[in-house]
Design a protein around this motif. Sequence first.
Motif, short mmCIF file in Angstrom:
data_model
loop_
_atom_site.label_atom_id
_atom_site.label_comp_id
_atom_site.label_asym_id
_atom_site.label_seq_id
_atom_site.Cartn_x
_atom_site.Cartn_y
_atom_site.Cartn_z
N ALA A 1 12.50 38.19 -51.36
CA ALA A 1 13.70 37.42 -51.73
C ALA A 1 13.45 36.70 -53.05
CB ALA A 1 14.02 36.40 -50.64
N CYS A 2 14.19 37.08 -54.09
CA CYS A 2 14.01 36.43 -55.40
C CYS A 2 15.11 35.42 -55.67
CB CYS A 2 13.96 37.48 -56.49
SG CYS A 2 12.43 38.43 -56.41
N LEU A 3 16.31 35.67 -55.15
CA LEU A 3 17.42 34.72 -55.24
C LEU A 3 17.97 34.52 -53.84
CD1 LEU A 3 17.28 35.73 -58.25
CD2 LEU A 3 19.76 35.68 -58.27
N SER A 4 18.39 33.31 -53.52
CA SER A 4 19.02 33.03 -52.22
C SER A 4 20.37 32.38 -52.45
CB SER A 4 18.17 32.07 -51.39
OG SER A 4 16.91 32.61 -51.16
N ARG B 1 5.50 24.71 -50.05
CA ARG B 1 5.61 25.19 -48.67
C ARG B 1 4.23 25.66 -48.24
NH1 ARG B 1 11.40 28.43 -48.64
NH2 ARG B 1 12.57 26.70 -49.55
N GLU C 1 20.37 37.15 -49.61
CA GLU C 1 19.23 37.18 -50.52
C GLU C 1 19.34 38.38 -51.45
OE1 GLU C 1 15.77 35.00 -47.85
OE2 GLU C 1 15.86 37.18 -47.81
N ARG D 1 8.79 34.32 -58.48
CA ARG D 1 9.05 35.65 -57.90
C ARG D 1 9.73 36.57 -58.91
NH1 ARG D 1 10.59 34.74 -51.51
NH2 ARG D 1 8.47 34.17 -50.88
N GLU E 1 2.48 27.93 -46.86
CA GLU E 1 2.44 29.31 -46.41
C GLU E 1 1.45 30.10 -47.25
OE1 GLU E 1 6.38 30.95 -46.27
OE2 GLU E 1 6.96 30.24 -48.24
N LYS F 1 23.64 33.09 -45.18
CA LYS F 1 22.59 33.23 -46.20
C LYS F 1 22.51 34.69 -46.68
CE LYS F 1 17.64 32.37 -46.94
NZ LYS F 1 17.52 31.04 -47.55
N MET G 1 11.72 26.33 -58.17
CA MET G 1 13.03 26.78 -57.74
C MET G 1 14.07 26.18 -58.69
SD MET G 1 14.60 26.31 -53.93
CE MET G 1 13.16 26.64 -52.96
N PHE H 1 5.64 26.47 -56.06
CA PHE H 1 6.42 27.40 -56.88
C PHE H 1 7.67 26.67 -57.37
CE2 PHE H 1 9.71 27.91 -53.66
CZ PHE H 1 9.02 27.56 -52.50
N GLY I 1 14.00 31.93 -57.31
CA GLY I 1 12.54 31.81 -57.21
C GLY I 1 11.95 32.21 -58.56
N ALA J 1 3.51 36.74 -54.50
CA ALA J 1 4.90 36.26 -54.53
C ALA J 1 5.17 35.22 -53.45
CB ALA J 1 5.86 37.44 -54.38
N ARG J 2 4.19 34.95 -52.62
CA ARG J 2 4.34 33.87 -51.63
C ARG J 2 3.35 32.78 -51.97
NH1 ARG J 2 7.37 33.36 -47.52
NH2 ARG J 2 7.88 35.56 -47.36
N GLN J 3 3.82 31.78 -52.67
CA GLN J 3 2.93 30.73 -53.18
C GLN J 3 3.17 29.43 -52.42
OE1 GLN J 3 3.03 30.56 -57.48
NE2 GLN J 3 2.74 32.78 -57.64
P1 ATP Z 1 11.25 33.89 -47.60
O1 ATP Z 1 12.25 34.51 -46.63
O2 ATP Z 1 10.63 34.91 -48.53
O3 ATP Z 1 10.24 33.00 -46.93
P2 ATP Z 1 13.12 31.78 -47.99
O4 ATP Z 1 14.30 32.41 -47.32
O5 ATP Z 1 12.34 30.81 -47.19
O6 ATP Z 1 12.12 32.92 -48.56
P3 ATP Z 1 14.62 29.94 -49.60
O7 ATP Z 1 14.33 28.84 -48.66
O8 ATP Z 1 15.99 30.48 -49.62
O9 ATP Z 1 13.57 31.13 -49.36
O10 ATP Z 1 14.16 29.50 -51.05
C1 ATP Z 1 14.88 29.80 -52.26
C2 ATP Z 1 14.10 30.72 -53.15
O11 ATP Z 1 12.79 30.19 -53.41
C3 ATP Z 1 13.84 32.09 -52.54
O12 ATP Z 1 14.90 32.98 -52.79
C4 ATP Z 1 12.58 32.53 -53.26
O13 ATP Z 1 12.91 33.19 -54.45
C5 ATP Z 1 11.85 31.23 -53.56
N1 ATP Z 1 10.73 31.05 -52.62
C6 ATP Z 1 10.79 30.68 -51.32
N2 ATP Z 1 9.56 30.59 -50.79
C7 ATP Z 1 8.68 30.91 -51.78
C8 ATP Z 1 7.26 30.99 -51.87
N3 ATP Z 1 6.47 30.72 -50.83
N4 ATP Z 1 6.71 31.36 -53.05
C9 ATP Z 1 7.48 31.64 -54.12
N5 ATP Z 1 8.83 31.57 -54.10
C10 ATP Z 1 9.43 31.21 -52.95
#
Ligand code: ATP
Length: 302
Positions: free
Chosen positions: A240-243, A149, A227, A276, A151, A225, A164, A162, A273, A157-159
């Motif tokens: 958010a570590c788990l969704s 992604r 988290e 994360r 970003e 959704k 999943m 990463f 994640g 923690a925002r990579q």
């Molecule tokens: P955030 O709200 O933090 O952007 P997200 O709602 O976009 O996360 P999901 O699309 O539900 O996240 O992705 C599933 C899981 O992947 C998340 O719960 C998170 O643990 C992990 N994840 C999402 N984006 C990232 C990221 N940029 N870096 C590391 N882990 C991520």
Amino acid sequence: MCQNCDFRTGLFKNRILIETGVDGLYGRSGVFEDVIQRFDNLITSFGGVDKAEVVRFPPGMNRALFEKSGYLKSFPNLAGTIHAFNGNDKDHAALIDKLQAGEDWTLGQEATDVVLAPAACYPLYPTVAQLGALPEGGRLYDLQSYCFRREPSKDPARQQFFRMREYVRIGSPEQVTDFRQTWLDRGNELIGKLGVPFHLDVANDPFFGRAGRMLANNQRDQRLKFELLVPIESEEKPTACLSFNYHQDHFGTLWGIAQHDGEVAHTACVGFGMERVALALFKHHGFDVDKWPSPVRKALWG
Ligand code: ATP
Ligand code: ZN
């Protein structure tokens, strides 16, 4: 500025993560990978009983299927595409010239038929549609993939790349909502073993633009959704570590997945994640894994 540069700097200094010069793009140490592997095993110790079908896709996916998935409508800013050189000797010489002159050589790159997977489950749905109608019990998958992604962030923690791990349930509304409830409970128990502070909350995806705000509100109102959040970068804005996502019949309709009785299939997924969760552990228990609390060590290393 990041609020938490000490943690990020500590990760680099202790060679837990390795800097590459690009925010959100890191090398991983053996110690970090070991934690990821142990956490992966812990997930399996909870989910393994369900006997999900294991599928591993590479981090790239079919561009045509990605286009059909609707990702670009919701998250155009996060998508990553793969472009490549497709020229002759003359084009090659021009590329080298531009490179040497410090000009933009990338303009000659052409889009390929591969894009980067934004979530582990995106490549799955069209392959399930190909199998025909679901069996009576529906289907359950166990996935893991590197995801991309766009970003970039100083928050470790925002990579951009990463991993999943996901379980994906496809079936009747009841099968799918039961699955999600089971994983909400399991998620609590599983992360409870890691000795980090956490809580569950309703959430929404970061849909792009003005139209996206409506989608986000709708997702929240319908509680589609959830988290599991752990403070990593900041206390006020936990990560958010788990969704836990319920897509209703969105993917079933889009890809033409039918239930046993011909009704459109519903889908839900739980996403872990991996980075994360590992970072949450390093944040709350320190950089030396040998000094982590013994219940946590026991949960991960047995
Ligand atoms: P955030 O709200 O933090 O952007 P997200 O709602 O976009 O996360 P999901 O699309 O539900 O996240 O992705 C599933 C899981 O992947 C998340 O719960 C998170 O643990 C992990 N994840 C999402 N984006 C990232 C990221 N940029 N870096 C590391 N882990 C991520
Ligand atoms: Zn998913």
